[in-house]
Design a protein around this motif. Structure first.
Motif, mmCIF file in Angstrom:
data_model
loop_
_atom_site.group_PDB
_atom_site.id
_atom_site.type_symbol
_atom_site.label_atom_id
_atom_site.label_comp_id
_atom_site.label_asym_id
_atom_site.label_seq_id
_atom_site.Cartn_x
_atom_site.Cartn_y
_atom_site.Cartn_z
ATOM 1 N N CYS A 91 0.872 -1.329 0.002
ATOM 2 C CA CYS A 91 -0.124 -0.035 -0.161
ATOM 3 C C CYS A 91 0.807 1.087 -0.098
ATOM 4 C CB CYS A 91 -0.821 0.166 1.215
ATOM 5 S SG CYS A 91 -2.289 -1.106 1.221
ATOM 6 N N ALA A 119 -2.536 -5.512 -3.381
ATOM 7 C CA ALA A 119 -2.352 -4.109 -3.227
ATOM 8 C C ALA A 119 -3.768 -3.131 -3.620
ATOM 9 C CB ALA A 119 -1.433 -3.984 -4.630
ATOM 10 N N GLU A 120 -3.288 -1.897 -3.187
ATOM 11 C CA GLU A 120 -4.355 -0.955 -3.263
ATOM 12 C C GLU A 120 -4.845 -0.962 -4.842
ATOM 13 O OE1 GLU A 120 -4.160 2.307 0.309
ATOM 14 O OE2 GLU A 120 -2.351 2.339 -1.026
ATOM 15 N N ILE A 149 -6.945 -5.142 -1.822
ATOM 16 C CA ILE A 149 -7.042 -5.171 -0.123
ATOM 17 C C ILE A 149 -8.511 -5.521 0.193
ATOM 18 C CG2 ILE A 149 -6.602 -4.107 1.749
ATOM 19 C CD1 ILE A 149 -3.972 -4.713 0.344
ATOM 20 N N LYS A 160 -7.533 -2.102 8.390
ATOM 21 C CA LYS A 160 -6.798 -1.112 7.490
ATOM 22 C C LYS A 160 -5.862 -0.402 8.392
ATOM 23 C CE LYS A 160 -6.455 1.112 3.116
ATOM 24 N NZ LYS A 160 -7.609 1.429 1.700
ATOM 25 N N CYS A 166 -2.642 -1.443 5.839
ATOM 26 C CA CYS A 166 -3.131 -2.701 4.949
ATOM 27 C C CYS A 166 -2.098 -3.668 5.474
ATOM 28 C CB CYS A 166 -2.656 -2.717 3.622
ATOM 29 S SG CYS A 166 -3.392 -1.325 2.610
#
Length: 410
Positions: A91, A119-120, A149, A160, A166
């Motif tokens: 992230c 991943a974002e 995520i 989060k 993350c």
């Protein structure tokens, strides 16, 4: 007598309310899990390479072989049973660092790899274009799947923001990757100096109770964090570090874990949220602390591998204190606290930059090892720099092994 009776009643009421709270948390967790299974089951990016969205008929490697027949051949159909499964969570500004970690895995590993990249959303294109830009000789050694995520819906914001953005995603990998039998999770700030298949082979050392493997947080108790500052239970004498975590996820999903919240043993999906609720004011390192608490109560389930598999600045900043690395060299370098990107530990940064700048396909001895050794010579003014020969000891062997194998693959 009446006072004793009233005190007894108050204790009973308190106990009842405590049990009610715990079971309420469990019910909420189970409700999240059901909703998650239906709606948010870690759906992989359909444009990525890999098999994360397909079902395995059997657990373990046999099921993986069935699954991979006829899929992307980038890792070679004849070798699918040898594949190591590597997961990472990225992230924020972690794209380049993660690609460098994956590059280190590819250049020194001889057996095929599968990457599970969480991943974002705004990083997905960067990962895809970065990995697909590598030359074909590198891309034939791995395939990959990109995932969003994903946290349980009701508590997504809480998870989060726990510790780092993350970071706690790793706790939910067994619940998202339900068709994956075993997995190696690593932080983004990892550099492999030994082939991934060598740590993957540690799975064969598990006994019937082991379901995960990690390294100690510290070797020297006098500088240990958990034994000096922790306000919660932790594993062993100095705790464990979760930056490199090898998991038999089939066993992890099946086990019921002892805990200090209820006499009832709880499944992985049942224990996480109640544990966070109980200790949220006492934990500093987020999900790593939760893992320490879990394995404190279930020590028989953890295989502890030596510090050379998770070598951090703490192992050399005050002088070398990782005995196994002194003898055999560093296997995996862990540049936590951002040392790849500042001047506090130039030896760590030198390794990271050498991997990052290495041109795929060039001779690894002259284009990677020799420039790295030259850079490390300039870092001997630091304790870690004086121990930097340990950084190249195993890397040199890994490079020689890969270079010898090149003619055979041609």
């Amino acid at each position: 007598m009446r006072c004793y009776f009233q005190a007894f009643l108050l204790c009973m009421v308190f106990t009842f309310l405590s049990l009610l709270y715990v079971f309420n948390q469990l019910a909420s967790t189970l409700e999240d899990r059901d909703d998650w299974n239906l709606k948010e089951q870690g759906i992989p990016d359909r444009r990525s390479h890999g098999s994360g969205h397909l079902l395995r008929k059997k657990p373990g490697l046999a099921g993986l072989r069935d699954l991979e027949e006829g899929l992307d051949s980038s890792a070679g159909k004849d070798h699918s049973d040898e594949r190591s499964h590597l997961a990472v969570v990225a992230c924020g500004l972690r794209l380049e660092e993660t690609l460098t970690m994956l590059k280190s895995a590819v250049v020194i590993s001889k057996k095929p790899l599968h990457f599970y990249i969480f991943a974002e959303d705004d990083l997905h294109d960067g990962f895809r274009s970065g990995l697909e830009s590598w030359p074909r000789t590198a891309r034939t050694k791995f395939n990959f799947t990109i995932y969003p995520i994903t946290f349980p819906k009701e508590n997504a914001k809480v998870w989060k923001k726990l510790f780092k953005p993350c970071a706690s995603q790793r706790l939910f990998l067994p619940l998202i990757l339900k068709e994956v039998d075993s997995l190696l999770y690593v932080d983004t700030d990892i550099i492999f100096l030994q082939p991934v298949e060598d740590i993957w082979a540690v799975l064969s050392q598990f006994n019937s109770s082991h379901l995960a493997a990690m390294a100690p947080e510290h070797e020297e108790p006098r500088i240990g964090w958990y034994n000096r500052f922790a306000r919660h239970p932790y594993y062993g004498k100095t705790g464990i570090n979760s930056g490199v975590m090898l998991m038999n996820m089939t066993r992890l999903r099946e086990k019921s874990f002892k805990n200090d919240m209820t006499t009832v043993a709880l499944k992985w999906e049942e224990i996480l949220m109640p544990l966070l609720q109980k200790y949220k004011l006492n934990i500093t390192w987020g999900d790593q602390d939760l893992l320490n608490i879990i394995f404190h109560h279930n020590p028989e389930s953890l295989f502890v591998f030596p510090c050379q598999w998770n070598y951090r600045p703490d192992h050399c900043i005050y002088g070398s204190n990782c005995q196994q690395a002194d003898q055999e060299g560093v296997f995996i370098l862990h540049g936590n606290r951002g040392v790849y990107h500042d001047d506090k530990q130039p030896a760590f940064r030198a390794v990271y930059e050498a991997i990052q700048k290495y041109p795929f396909g060039e001779n690894m001895e002259t284009s990677l090892l020799q420039p790295l050794e030259a850079s490390l010579l300039t870092t001997t003014n630091t304790y870690c720099g004086r121990a930097s020969h340990l950084f190249t000891k195993k890397l040199k062997q890994s490079i020689m092994s890969v270079q010898q194998d090149v003619p055979q693959r041609r």
